[in-house]
Design a protein around this motif. Structure first.
Motif, PDB file in Angstrom:
ATOM      1  N   PHE A  40       0.818  -1.212   0.000  1.00 41.69           N
ATOM      2  CA  PHE A  40       0.000   0.000   0.000  1.00 41.69           C
ATOM      3  C   PHE A  40       0.854   1.265   0.000  1.00 41.69           C
ATOM      4  O   PHE A  40       0.413   2.319  -0.441  1.00 41.69           O
ATOM      5  CB  PHE A  40      -0.963   0.015   1.199  1.00 41.69           C
ATOM      6  CG  PHE A  40      -0.284   0.187   2.531  1.00 41.69           C
ATOM      7  CD1 PHE A  40      -0.090   1.453   3.059  1.00 41.69           C
ATOM      8  CD2 PHE A  40       0.151  -0.913   3.254  1.00 41.69           C
ATOM      9  CE1 PHE A  40       0.530   1.619   4.288  1.00 41.69           C
ATOM     10  CE2 PHE A  40       0.769  -0.762   4.476  1.00 41.69           C
ATOM     11  CZ  PHE A  40       0.968   0.504   4.995  1.00 41.69           C
ATOM     12  N   VAL A  41       2.104   1.151   0.467  1.00 38.55           N
ATOM     13  CA  VAL A  41       2.987   2.314   0.509  1.00 38.55           C
ATOM     14  C   VAL A  41       3.269   2.818  -0.906  1.00 38.55           C
ATOM     15  O   VAL A  41       3.307   4.028  -1.153  1.00 38.55           O
ATOM     16  CB  VAL A  41       4.299   1.986   1.256  1.00 38.55           C
ATOM     17  CG1 VAL A  41       5.321   3.097   1.111  1.00 38.55           C
ATOM     18  CG2 VAL A  41       4.007   1.728   2.723  1.00 38.55           C
ATOM     19  N   LYS A 114     -16.933   1.837 -10.683  1.00 37.38           N
ATOM     20  CA  LYS A 114     -16.606   1.278  -9.360  1.00 37.38           C
ATOM     21  C   LYS A 114     -15.190   0.676  -9.327  1.00 37.38           C
ATOM     22  O   LYS A 114     -14.972  -0.407  -8.777  1.00 37.38           O
ATOM     23  CB  LYS A 114     -17.641   0.259  -8.927  1.00 37.38           C
ATOM     24  CG  LYS A 114     -19.030   0.836  -8.737  1.00 37.38           C
ATOM     25  CD  LYS A 114     -20.004  -0.215  -8.300  1.00 37.38           C
ATOM     26  CE  LYS A 114     -21.400   0.227  -8.089  1.00 37.38           C
ATOM     27  NZ  LYS A 114     -21.890   1.448  -8.528  1.00 37.38           N
ATOM     28  N   LEU A 115     -14.235   1.401  -9.922  1.00 36.61           N
ATOM     29  CA  LEU A 115     -12.850   0.938  -9.942  1.00 36.61           C
ATOM     30  C   LEU A 115     -12.234   1.066  -8.558  1.00 36.61           C
ATOM     31  O   LEU A 115     -12.530   2.002  -7.814  1.00 36.61           O
ATOM     32  CB  LEU A 115     -12.031   1.764 -10.942  1.00 36.61           C
ATOM     33  CG  LEU A 115     -12.456   1.672 -12.402  1.00 36.61           C
ATOM     34  CD1 LEU A 115     -11.610   2.601 -13.258  1.00 36.61           C
ATOM     35  CD2 LEU A 115     -12.349   0.243 -12.893  1.00 36.61           C
ATOM     36  N   VAL A 116     -11.372   0.117  -8.218  1.00 39.62           N
ATOM     37  CA  VAL A 116     -10.668   0.151  -6.931  1.00 39.62           C
ATOM     38  C   VAL A 116      -9.174   0.023  -7.184  1.00 39.62           C
ATOM     39  O   VAL A 116      -8.733  -0.513  -8.198  1.00 39.62           O
ATOM     40  CB  VAL A 116     -11.153  -0.964  -5.973  1.00 39.62           C
ATOM     41  CG1 VAL A 116     -12.589  -0.734  -5.550  1.00 39.62           C
ATOM     42  CG2 VAL A 116     -10.982  -2.331  -6.597  1.00 39.62           C
ATOM     43  N   GLY A 119      -3.817  -2.444  -4.504  1.00 38.63           N
ATOM     44  CA  GLY A 119      -3.339  -2.900  -3.203  1.00 38.63           C
ATOM     45  C   GLY A 119      -4.309  -2.668  -2.063  1.00 38.63           C
ATOM     46  O   GLY A 119      -4.621  -3.566  -1.292  1.00 38.63           O
ATOM     47  N   MET A 120      -4.794  -1.444  -1.944  1.00 41.23           N
ATOM     48  CA  MET A 120      -5.627  -1.084  -0.790  1.00 41.23           C
ATOM     49  C   MET A 120      -7.106  -1.315  -1.022  1.00 41.23           C
ATOM     50  O   MET A 120      -7.895  -1.237  -0.092  1.00 41.23           O
ATOM     51  CB  MET A 120      -5.395   0.392  -0.434  1.00 41.23           C
ATOM     52  CG  MET A 120      -3.982   0.696  -0.020  1.00 41.23           C
ATOM     53  SD  MET A 120      -3.738   2.422   0.421  1.00 41.23           S
ATOM     54  CE  MET A 120      -3.999   3.250  -1.123  1.00 41.23           C
ATOM     55  N   GLN A 121      -7.494  -1.525  -2.284  1.00 39.97           N
ATOM     56  CA  GLN A 121      -8.898  -1.715  -2.651  1.00 39.97           C
ATOM     57  C   GLN A 121      -9.760  -0.507  -2.296  1.00 39.97           C
ATOM     58  O   GLN A 121     -10.924  -0.632  -1.940  1.00 39.97           O
ATOM     59  CB  GLN A 121      -9.468  -2.999  -2.002  1.00 39.97           C
ATOM     60  CG  GLN A 121      -8.778  -4.261  -2.452  1.00 39.97           C
ATOM     61  CD  GLN A 121      -8.969  -4.538  -3.929  1.00 39.97           C
ATOM     62  OE1 GLN A 121     -10.089  -4.630  -4.404  1.00 39.97           O
ATOM     63  NE2 GLN A 121      -7.867  -4.644  -4.676  1.00 39.97           N
ATOM     64  N   TRP A 122      -9.154   0.688  -2.374  1.00 41.33           N
ATOM     65  CA  TRP A 122      -9.897   1.929  -2.183  1.00 41.33           C
ATOM     66  C   TRP A 122     -10.544   2.321  -3.500  1.00 41.33           C
ATOM     67  O   TRP A 122     -10.006   2.028  -4.570  1.00 41.33           O
ATOM     68  CB  TRP A 122      -8.964   3.047  -1.747  1.00 41.33           C
ATOM     69  CG  TRP A 122      -8.495   2.976  -0.336  1.00 41.33           C
ATOM     70  CD1 TRP A 122      -8.775   2.029   0.594  1.00 41.33           C
ATOM     71  CD2 TRP A 122      -7.632   3.910   0.304  1.00 41.33           C
ATOM     72  NE1 TRP A 122      -8.144   2.319   1.767  1.00 41.33           N
ATOM     73  CE2 TRP A 122      -7.438   3.473   1.623  1.00 41.33           C
ATOM     74  CE3 TRP A 122      -6.998   5.070  -0.099  1.00 41.33           C
ATOM     75  CZ2 TRP A 122      -6.654   4.152   2.526  1.00 41.33           C
ATOM     76  CZ3 TRP A 122      -6.215   5.757   0.793  1.00 41.33           C
ATOM     77  CH2 TRP A 122      -6.052   5.306   2.100  1.00 41.33           C
ATOM     78  N   MET A 126     -11.727   8.355  -5.310  1.00 38.62           N
ATOM     79  CA  MET A 126     -11.261   9.116  -4.142  1.00 38.62           C
ATOM     80  C   MET A 126      -9.852   9.655  -4.376  1.00 38.62           C
ATOM     81  O   MET A 126      -9.496  10.704  -3.841  1.00 38.62           O
ATOM     82  CB  MET A 126     -11.289   8.230  -2.895  1.00 38.62           C
ATOM     83  CG  MET A 126     -12.678   7.929  -2.394  1.00 38.62           C
ATOM     84  SD  MET A 126     -12.721   6.763  -1.006  1.00 38.62           S
ATOM     85  CE  MET A 126     -11.634   7.506   0.154  1.00 38.62           C
ATOM     86  N   LEU A 127      -9.070   8.945  -5.156  1.00 39.37           N
ATOM     87  CA  LEU A 127      -7.731   9.405  -5.489  1.00 39.37           C
ATOM     88  C   LEU A 127      -7.775  10.321  -6.714  1.00 39.37           C
ATOM     89  O   LEU A 127      -7.053  11.316  -6.779  1.00 39.37           O
ATOM     90  CB  LEU A 127      -6.810   8.209  -5.740  1.00 39.37           C
ATOM     91  CG  LEU A 127      -6.815   7.123  -4.665  1.00 39.37           C
ATOM     92  CD1 LEU A 127      -5.893   5.989  -5.049  1.00 39.37           C
ATOM     93  CD2 LEU A 127      -6.438   7.689  -3.315  1.00 39.37           C
ATOM     94  N   GLY A 128      -8.619   9.963  -7.672  1.00 36.26           N
ATOM     95  CA  GLY A 128      -8.718  10.737  -8.907  1.00 36.26           C
ATOM     96  C   GLY A 128      -9.305  12.120  -8.724  1.00 36.26           C
ATOM     97  O   GLY A 128      -9.105  12.998  -9.562  1.00 36.26           O
TER      98      GLY A 128
END
Length: 157
Positions: A40-41, A114-116, A119-122, A126-128
């Motif tokens: 996840f890092v 609903k892309l995740v 590694g973290m399955q977030w 939320m990142l985009g």
């Protein structure tokens, strides 16, 4: 607090760089001592790099510190040089608006599909969402530069 908010992009870049450094050092330590890394890092540092890059562009715009090649514009009369500077600020504003528009489209598509993350399955959106936010900040900074330089141009005329 007022100074922190005034230089919000600078502070975000500094805090993210610190967090990325700490996470990467911990991950390297874990890899060599415990023979296992934390996947996840890598995702978090990649996200931090995107945010730092886009926020850094806003910081440079705020300071008027973007690199420029002035070989040709230095040969022009002063009024034309100022016009070129204003044109550059307008093009920066347009770039920020394009980044904002495409960023919204990208984040909306990530949300719909609903892309995740791997590694973290977030949720990817939320990142985009940092792309259109950074585009909006970049647009505001270039508009501020344009207005500042336009007022400076009017005062000297």
């Amino acid at each position: 607090m007022k100074k922190f908010l005034k230089e919000i992009e600078d502070n975000i870049c500094g805090l993210l760089l610190l967090a990325m450094m700490v996470l990467t050092c911990i991950n390297v330590f874990a890899r060599y001592v415990f023979k296992s890394s934390m996947p996840f890092v890598e995702e978090l540092t990649a996200l931090g790099l995107v945010i730092i890059s886009l926020s850094g562009a806003a910081v440079a715009a705020k300071r008027g510190a973007h690199l420029g090649l002035t070989v040709l514009t230095d040969l022009l009369p002063e009024k034309v040089q100022k016009g070129c500077v204003l044109l550059g600020h307008l093009l920066g504003t347009v770039f920020g608006l394009v980044l904002l528009g495409f960023g919204i489209s990208m984040a909306a598509l990530e949300y719909e599909l609903k892309l995740v993350t791997a590694g973290m399955q977030w949720p990817e959106w939320m990142l985009g969402v940092f792309v259109p936010v950074s585009g909006a900040v970049l647009t505001v900074r270039y508009m501020q530069l344009f207005i500042r330089d336009l007022k400076g141009k009017e005062e000297k005329s």
